[in-house]
Design a protein around this motif. Structure first.
Motif, PDB file in Angstrom:
ATOM      1  N   MET A 113      -8.386  19.503   5.116  1.00 43.56           N
ATOM      2  CA  MET A 113      -7.415  18.443   4.829  1.00 43.56           C
ATOM      3  C   MET A 113      -7.824  17.160   5.540  1.00 43.56           C
ATOM      4  O   MET A 113      -7.734  16.064   4.972  1.00 43.56           O
ATOM      5  N   PHE A 114      -8.289  17.274   6.768  1.00 45.96           N
ATOM      6  CA  PHE A 114      -8.771  16.113   7.508  1.00 45.96           C
ATOM      7  C   PHE A 114      -9.922  15.437   6.765  1.00 45.96           C
ATOM      8  O   PHE A 114     -10.031  14.212   6.751  1.00 45.96           O
ATOM      9  N   ALA A 115     -10.785  16.243   6.135  1.00 47.25           N
ATOM     10  CA  ALA A 115     -11.946  15.692   5.433  1.00 47.25           C
ATOM     11  C   ALA A 115     -11.534  14.813   4.263  1.00 47.25           C
ATOM     12  O   ALA A 115     -12.255  13.882   3.886  1.00 47.25           O
ATOM     13  N   GLN A 116     -10.366  15.078   3.686  1.00 41.97           N
ATOM     14  CA  GLN A 116      -9.889  14.322   2.527  1.00 41.97           C
ATOM     15  C   GLN A 116      -8.984  13.154   2.928  1.00 41.97           C
ATOM     16  O   GLN A 116      -8.763  12.243   2.152  1.00 41.97           O
ATOM     17  N   ALA A 117      -8.455  13.183   4.165  1.00 42.46           N
ATOM     18  CA  ALA A 117      -7.505  12.163   4.612  1.00 42.46           C
ATOM     19  C   ALA A 117      -8.214  10.891   5.069  1.00 42.46           C
ATOM     20  O   ALA A 117      -9.395  10.904   5.421  1.00 42.46           O
ATOM     21  N   ASP A 118      -7.473   9.798   5.071  1.00 43.60           N
ATOM     22  CA  ASP A 118      -8.001   8.530   5.581  1.00 43.60           C
ATOM     23  C   ASP A 118      -7.785   8.413   7.086  1.00 43.60           C
ATOM     24  O   ASP A 118      -8.615   7.852   7.802  1.00 43.60           O
ATOM     25  N   ARG A 159      -3.174  12.847  -4.168  1.00 37.01           N
ATOM     26  CA  ARG A 159      -3.589  11.441  -4.113  1.00 37.01           C
ATOM     27  C   ARG A 159      -3.788  10.881  -5.525  1.00 37.01           C
ATOM     28  O   ARG A 159      -3.297   9.799  -5.849  1.00 37.01           O
ATOM     29  N   GLU A 160      -4.491  11.632  -6.356  1.00 39.22           N
ATOM     30  CA  GLU A 160      -4.821  11.146  -7.692  1.00 39.22           C
ATOM     31  C   GLU A 160      -3.610  11.201  -8.631  1.00 39.22           C
ATOM     32  O   GLU A 160      -3.419  10.297  -9.456  1.00 39.22           O
ATOM     33  N   SER A 161      -2.796  12.240  -8.505  1.00 38.50           N
ATOM     34  CA  SER A 161      -1.674  12.402  -9.432  1.00 38.50           C
ATOM     35  C   SER A 161      -0.539  11.419  -9.159  1.00 38.50           C
ATOM     36  O   SER A 161       0.178  11.021 -10.081  1.00 38.50           O
ATOM     37  N   TYR A 162      -0.366  11.043  -7.891  1.00 36.97           N
ATOM     38  CA  TYR A 162       0.775  10.200  -7.529  1.00 36.97           C
ATOM     39  C   TYR A 162       0.372   8.817  -7.029  1.00 36.97           C
ATOM     40  O   TYR A 162       1.211   8.050  -6.590  1.00 36.97           O
ATOM     41  N   GLY A 163      -0.917   8.515  -7.114  1.00 32.78           N
ATOM     42  CA  GLY A 163      -1.385   7.163  -6.855  1.00 32.78           C
ATOM     43  C   GLY A 163      -1.274   6.684  -5.418  1.00 32.78           C
ATOM     44  O   GLY A 163      -0.944   5.510  -5.183  1.00 32.78           O
ATOM     45  N   PHE A 164      -1.582   7.562  -4.467  1.00 32.26           N
ATOM     46  CA  PHE A 164      -1.535   7.143  -3.058  1.00 32.26           C
ATOM     47  C   PHE A 164      -2.822   6.406  -2.690  1.00 32.26           C
ATOM     48  O   PHE A 164      -3.925   6.855  -3.000  1.00 32.26           O
ATOM     49  N   ASP A 165      -2.651   5.283  -2.028  1.00 33.01           N
ATOM     50  CA  ASP A 165      -3.805   4.492  -1.586  1.00 33.01           C
ATOM     51  C   ASP A 165      -4.372   4.998  -0.272  1.00 33.01           C
ATOM     52  O   ASP A 165      -5.566   4.834  -0.002  1.00 33.01           O
ATOM     53  N   GLU A 166      -3.517   5.588   0.541  1.00 36.86           N
ATOM     54  CA  GLU A 166      -3.947   6.058   1.862  1.00 36.86           C
ATOM     55  C   GLU A 166      -3.200   7.345   2.219  1.00 36.86           C
ATOM     56  O   GLU A 166      -2.018   7.495   1.889  1.00 36.86           O
ATOM     57  N   VAL A 167      -3.902   8.260   2.876  1.00 37.45           N
ATOM     58  CA  VAL A 167      -3.296   9.525   3.294  1.00 37.45           C
ATOM     59  C   VAL A 167      -3.475   9.697   4.794  1.00 37.45           C
ATOM     60  O   VAL A 167      -4.581   9.542   5.326  1.00 37.45           O
ATOM     61  N   MET A 201       0.843  -1.199   0.000  1.00 42.44           N
ATOM     62  CA  MET A 201       0.000   0.000   0.000  1.00 42.44           C
ATOM     63  C   MET A 201       0.883   1.256   0.000  1.00 42.44           C
ATOM     64  O   MET A 201       1.819   1.366   0.781  1.00 42.44           O
ATOM     65  N   LYS A 202       0.557   2.178  -0.906  1.00 41.40           N
ATOM     66  CA  LYS A 202       1.333   3.415  -1.029  1.00 41.40           C
ATOM     67  C   LYS A 202       0.690   4.494  -0.155  1.00 41.40           C
ATOM     68  O   LYS A 202      -0.424   4.955  -0.433  1.00 41.40           O
ATOM     69  N   ARG A 203       1.405   4.902   0.908  1.00 38.82           N
ATOM     70  CA  ARG A 203       0.857   5.854   1.884  1.00 38.82           C
ATOM     71  C   ARG A 203       1.573   7.194   1.829  1.00 38.82           C
ATOM     72  O   ARG A 203       2.800   7.245   1.757  1.00 38.82           O
ATOM     73  N   LEU A 204       0.799   8.254   1.892  1.00 34.01           N
ATOM     74  CA  LEU A 204       1.348   9.601   1.980  1.00 34.01           C
ATOM     75  C   LEU A 204       1.123  10.150   3.385  1.00 34.01           C
ATOM     76  O   LEU A 204       0.015  10.089   3.915  1.00 34.01           O
TER      77      LEU A 204
END
Length: 274
Positions: A231-236, A211-219, A1-4
Protein backbone atom coordinates in the motif's frame (compact mmCIF):
# COMPACT_ATOMS: atom_id res chain seq x y z
CA UNK A 1 -6.87 18.62 -4.94
CA UNK A 2 -8.90 15.51 -4.12
CA UNK A 3 -7.09 13.54 -1.38
CA UNK A 4 -7.82 10.09 -0.02
CA UNK A 5 -6.71 9.13 3.47
CA UNK A 6 -6.51 5.35 3.88
CA UNK A 7 -5.44 3.42 6.95
CA UNK A 8 -4.66 -0.11 7.98
CA UNK A 9 -6.75 -1.32 10.95
CA UNK A 10 -4.95 -3.70 13.33
CA UNK A 11 -1.95 -2.07 14.97
CA UNK A 12 -2.62 1.22 13.16
CA UNK A 13 -6.11 2.66 13.61
CA UNK A 14 -7.23 0.10 16.21
CA UNK A 15 -5.89 0.27 19.75
CA UNK A 16 -3.93 -2.67 21.14
CA UNK A 17 -7.18 -4.14 22.48
CA UNK A 18 -8.54 -4.29 18.93
CA UNK A 19 -11.02 -1.43 19.24
CA UNK A 20 -11.42 2.08 17.88
CA UNK A 21 -11.14 4.64 20.66
CA UNK A 22 -13.90 7.17 21.25
CA UNK A 23 -11.41 9.97 20.58
CA UNK A 24 -10.33 8.51 17.23
CA UNK A 25 -13.95 8.00 16.13
CA UNK A 26 -14.92 11.51 17.19
CA UNK A 27 -12.04 13.16 15.31
CA UNK A 28 -12.49 11.13 12.12
CA UNK A 29 -16.25 11.64 12.02
CA UNK A 30 -15.91 15.39 12.40
CA UNK A 31 -13.36 15.44 9.58
CA UNK A 32 -15.42 13.29 7.20
CA UNK A 33 -18.45 15.47 7.89
CA UNK A 34 -16.29 18.41 6.84
CA UNK A 35 -15.39 16.74 3.54
CA UNK A 36 -12.41 14.45 4.22
CA UNK A 37 -12.31 11.27 2.12
CA UNK A 38 -11.47 8.37 4.42
CA UNK A 39 -11.39 4.57 4.26
CA UNK A 40 -9.32 1.57 5.32
CA UNK A 41 -7.36 -1.39 3.91
CA UNK A 42 -7.15 -4.54 5.99
CA UNK A 43 -6.40 -8.25 5.93
CA UNK A 44 -9.74 -8.77 7.66
CA UNK A 45 -12.87 -9.96 5.88
CA UNK A 46 -16.14 -8.05 5.92
CA UNK A 47 -17.38 -10.09 8.89
CA UNK A 48 -15.02 -8.50 11.41
CA UNK A 49 -14.05 -5.30 9.58
CA UNK A 50 -17.61 -4.02 9.29
CA UNK A 51 -18.59 -4.13 13.00
CA UNK A 52 -15.15 -2.91 14.11
CA UNK A 53 -15.49 0.23 11.98
CA UNK A 54 -19.24 0.79 12.45
CA UNK A 55 -18.63 3.90 14.56
CA UNK A 56 -16.73 5.61 11.74
CA UNK A 57 -18.08 7.70 8.89
CA UNK A 58 -16.32 5.74 6.14
CA UNK A 59 -17.23 7.49 2.89
CA UNK A 60 -15.09 5.61 0.34
CA UNK A 61 -15.21 1.84 -0.42
CA UNK A 62 -12.72 -0.16 1.65
CA UNK A 63 -10.10 -2.78 0.77
CA UNK A 64 -10.60 -6.19 2.40
CA UNK A 65 -8.44 -9.33 2.71
CA UNK A 66 -5.25 -7.56 1.59
CA UNK A 67 -6.81 -6.38 -1.66
CA UNK A 68 -8.95 -9.39 -2.60
CA UNK A 69 -12.17 -7.38 -2.32
CA UNK A 70 -13.31 -3.79 -2.73
CA UNK A 71 -16.38 -3.35 -0.54
CA UNK A 72 -18.91 -0.52 -0.29
CA UNK A 73 -19.94 -0.27 3.36
CA UNK A 74 -22.79 2.16 2.62
CA UNK A 75 -24.34 -0.05 -0.05
CA UNK A 76 -23.34 -3.17 1.92
CA UNK A 77 -22.02 -4.95 -1.13
CA UNK A 78 -18.92 -6.05 -3.01
CA UNK A 79 -17.71 -3.89 -5.88
CA UNK A 80 -14.89 -6.14 -7.09
CA UNK A 81 -13.26 -9.47 -6.16
CA UNK A 82 -10.11 -11.23 -7.33
CA UNK A 83 -10.38 -15.02 -7.64
CA UNK A 84 -7.82 -17.85 -7.51
CA UNK A 85 -7.94 -20.47 -10.27
CA UNK A 86 -8.72 -24.06 -9.28
CA UNK A 87 -5.36 -25.12 -10.73
CA UNK A 88 -3.47 -22.66 -8.53
CA UNK A 89 -5.58 -23.65 -5.51
CA UNK A 90 -4.54 -27.28 -5.92
CA UNK A 91 -0.87 -26.27 -5.71
CA UNK A 92 -1.47 -23.96 -2.74
CA UNK A 93 -3.32 -26.66 -0.79
CA UNK A 94 -0.58 -29.19 -1.56
CA UNK A 95 2.06 -26.76 -0.23
CA UNK A 96 0.21 -26.53 3.11
CA UNK A 97 -0.30 -30.31 3.23
CA UNK A 98 3.41 -31.00 2.72
CA UNK A 99 4.24 -29.02 5.86
CA UNK A 100 1.23 -30.34 7.79
CA UNK A 101 0.13 -26.72 8.28
CA UNK A 102 -3.56 -26.06 8.84
CA UNK A 103 -5.18 -23.39 6.68
CA UNK A 104 -8.58 -21.80 6.18
CA UNK A 105 -9.95 -21.45 2.63
CA UNK A 106 -12.34 -18.62 1.76
CA UNK A 107 -14.68 -18.78 -1.19
CA UNK A 108 -17.98 -17.28 -2.24
CA UNK A 109 -20.82 -19.75 -1.83
CA UNK A 110 -23.95 -18.45 -3.58
CA UNK A 111 -22.73 -14.90 -2.99
CA UNK A 112 -21.83 -15.48 0.66
CA UNK A 113 -18.17 -15.43 1.72
CA UNK A 114 -17.68 -18.77 3.49
CA UNK A 115 -14.69 -20.25 5.31
CA UNK A 116 -13.77 -23.92 4.83
CA UNK A 117 -11.37 -26.02 6.89
CA UNK A 118 -10.43 -29.65 7.45
CA UNK A 119 -9.43 -29.52 11.12
CA UNK A 120 -8.15 -27.08 13.72
CA UNK A 121 -5.31 -28.55 15.75
CA UNK A 122 -3.65 -25.55 17.39
CA UNK A 123 -4.92 -23.32 20.17
CA UNK A 124 -4.19 -20.14 18.23
CA UNK A 125 -6.09 -21.31 15.13
CA UNK A 126 -8.97 -22.46 17.35
CA UNK A 127 -9.11 -19.03 18.98
CA UNK A 128 -8.94 -17.31 15.58
CA UNK A 129 -11.90 -19.34 14.34
CA UNK A 130 -13.99 -19.12 17.50
CA UNK A 131 -13.80 -15.33 17.70
CA UNK A 132 -14.88 -14.93 14.09
CA UNK A 133 -17.58 -17.58 14.27
CA UNK A 134 -19.13 -16.48 17.57
CA UNK A 135 -18.50 -12.72 17.62
CA UNK A 136 -18.83 -11.93 13.92
CA UNK A 137 -21.10 -14.77 12.70
CA UNK A 138 -18.70 -15.83 9.96
CA UNK A 139 -19.93 -19.07 8.32
CA UNK A 140 -17.52 -22.02 8.72
CA UNK A 141 -17.85 -25.39 6.98
CA UNK A 142 -15.71 -28.43 7.80
CA UNK A 143 -14.74 -30.74 4.94
CA UNK A 144 -12.60 -33.86 4.49
CA UNK A 145 -10.26 -32.24 1.96
CA UNK A 146 -9.92 -28.57 0.99
CA UNK A 147 -9.77 -29.57 -2.67
CA UNK A 148 -13.40 -30.57 -2.28
CA UNK A 149 -14.15 -26.93 -1.41
CA UNK A 150 -11.84 -25.13 -3.82
CA UNK A 151 -13.45 -23.85 -7.00
CA UNK A 152 -13.38 -20.85 -9.35
CA UNK A 153 -14.93 -18.67 -6.61
CA UNK A 154 -12.04 -19.21 -4.18
CA UNK A 155 -10.44 -15.94 -3.08
CA UNK A 156 -8.19 -16.45 -0.06
CA UNK A 157 -6.20 -18.77 2.19
CA UNK A 158 -5.09 -17.80 5.68
CA UNK A 159 -2.96 -19.63 8.22
CA UNK A 160 -1.66 -18.56 11.64
CA UNK A 161 1.29 -20.44 13.12
CA UNK A 162 4.97 -20.24 14.03
CA UNK A 163 7.28 -18.50 11.55
CA UNK A 164 9.32 -21.69 11.07
CA UNK A 165 6.24 -23.76 10.26
CA UNK A 166 4.91 -21.39 7.61
CA UNK A 167 8.15 -20.21 5.98
CA UNK A 168 8.54 -23.35 3.79
CA UNK A 169 4.91 -22.95 2.65
CA UNK A 170 5.53 -19.30 1.83
CA UNK A 171 8.60 -20.21 -0.25
CA UNK A 172 6.58 -22.84 -2.13
CA UNK A 173 3.73 -20.39 -2.76
CA UNK A 174 6.23 -17.91 -4.20
CA UNK A 175 6.75 -20.37 -7.05
CA UNK A 176 3.07 -20.82 -7.94
CA UNK A 177 1.80 -18.88 -10.95
CA UNK A 178 -1.33 -16.80 -10.45
CA UNK A 179 -1.05 -16.23 -6.70
CA UNK A 180 0.72 -13.89 -4.33
CA UNK A 181 0.99 -13.88 -0.55
CA UNK A 182 1.47 -11.76 2.56
CA UNK A 183 3.66 -13.11 5.36
CA UNK A 184 3.81 -11.06 8.55
CA UNK A 185 3.70 -11.23 12.33
CA UNK A 186 0.28 -11.11 13.99
CA UNK A 187 -0.32 -7.93 15.97
CA UNK A 188 -1.85 -9.80 18.91
CA UNK A 189 -0.27 -13.27 19.30
CA UNK A 190 3.32 -13.10 18.09
CA UNK A 191 2.54 -15.92 15.62
CA UNK A 192 2.80 -15.32 11.87
CA UNK A 193 0.07 -14.99 9.27
CA UNK A 194 0.51 -16.49 5.82
CA UNK A 195 -2.24 -15.25 3.51
CA UNK A 196 -2.50 -16.36 -0.11
CA UNK A 197 -4.57 -14.59 -2.75
CA UNK A 198 -4.75 -13.90 -6.47
CA UNK A 199 -1.70 -12.26 -7.99
CA UNK A 200 -4.09 -9.53 -9.12
CA UNK A 201 -4.98 -8.77 -5.49
CA UNK A 202 -2.92 -6.64 -3.11
CA UNK A 203 -3.37 -3.53 -1.01
CA UNK A 204 -1.41 -1.81 -3.76
CA UNK A 205 -3.77 -2.88 -6.54
CA UNK A 206 -6.78 -2.16 -4.35
CA UNK A 207 -5.51 1.34 -3.72
CA UNK A 208 -4.83 1.85 -7.42
CA UNK A 209 -8.43 0.82 -8.12
CA UNK A 210 -9.77 3.39 -5.66
CA UNK A 211 -7.52 6.13 -7.03
CA UNK A 212 -8.56 5.53 -10.63
CA UNK A 213 -12.24 4.79 -10.00
CA UNK A 214 -12.90 7.81 -7.77
CA UNK A 215 -10.44 10.30 -9.21
CA UNK A 216 -8.13 10.91 -6.26
CA UNK A 217 -5.17 13.15 -7.02
CA UNK A 218 -3.23 12.19 -3.91
CA UNK A 219 -3.29 9.27 -1.47
CA UNK A 220 -2.05 9.35 2.11
CA UNK A 221 -1.62 5.89 3.67
CA UNK A 222 -1.11 4.82 7.30
CA UNK A 223 0.33 1.44 8.33
CA UNK A 224 2.32 -0.59 10.82
CA UNK A 225 3.06 -4.06 9.44
CA UNK A 226 4.74 -5.79 6.50
CA UNK A 227 1.49 -6.28 4.59
CA UNK A 228 1.15 -2.48 4.47
CA UNK A 229 4.30 -2.05 2.38
CA UNK A 230 2.49 -2.73 -0.94
CA UNK A 231 0.00 0.00 0.00
CA UNK A 232 2.89 2.35 0.78
CA UNK A 233 4.31 1.64 -2.69
CA UNK A 234 1.11 2.96 -4.29
CA UNK A 235 0.60 5.95 -1.94
CA UNK A 236 1.94 9.46 -2.42
CA UNK A 237 2.52 10.05 1.29
CA UNK A 238 3.37 7.14 3.61
CA UNK A 239 2.90 7.38 7.36
CA UNK A 240 3.95 4.80 9.96
CA UNK A 241 2.53 4.76 13.48
CA UNK A 242 5.04 4.82 16.32
CA UNK A 243 4.55 1.11 17.08
CA UNK A 244 5.18 0.05 13.46
CA UNK A 245 7.81 -2.49 12.46
CA UNK A 246 11.18 -0.97 11.62
CA UNK A 247 10.81 -1.97 7.96
CA UNK A 248 7.60 0.06 7.75
CA UNK A 249 9.11 3.07 9.50
CA UNK A 250 12.03 2.94 7.06
CA UNK A 251 9.61 3.11 4.13
CA UNK A 252 7.58 5.96 5.62
CA UNK A 253 7.75 9.69 4.99
CA UNK A 254 6.59 10.37 8.55
CA UNK A 255 6.44 8.46 11.84
CA UNK A 256 3.62 9.58 14.14
CA UNK A 257 2.10 8.61 17.49
CA UNK A 258 1.26 5.00 18.29
CA UNK A 259 -2.06 3.24 17.79
CA UNK A 260 -2.69 3.59 21.55
CA UNK A 261 -2.11 7.36 21.33
CA UNK A 262 -4.74 7.96 18.60
CA UNK A 263 -1.79 8.58 16.30
CA UNK A 264 -3.71 8.49 13.00
CA UNK A 265 -6.56 10.70 14.18
CA UNK A 266 -4.26 13.23 15.85
CA UNK A 267 -2.14 13.52 12.69
CA UNK A 268 -5.25 13.99 10.56
CA UNK A 269 -6.67 16.79 12.70
CA UNK A 270 -3.29 18.53 12.76
CA UNK A 271 -2.84 18.20 8.99
CA UNK A 272 -6.35 19.28 8.03
CA UNK A 273 -6.56 22.20 10.46
CA UNK A 274 -3.59 23.99 8.87
Amino acid sequence: MKRLFITDLDGTLLSSDGSISVKTADIINKLTQSGMYFTFATARSVYSAKPLTAALGINVPCILMNGVSIYDLKADGYIANQYISTEASEKVIEAFKREKAEVFLYRFNEGVLTCYYTRVTTRVMQSFAEVRKNRYNKPYIQCADLMDAANERTVYYTALAEYERLLPVKLAVDGIDGVDCAFYEDTYTGKWFLEVFSAAASKSNGLRYLRESYGFDEVVAFGDNLNDLPMFAQADIRIAVGNAREEVKAAADYVIGTNDEDGVARWLVDELSR
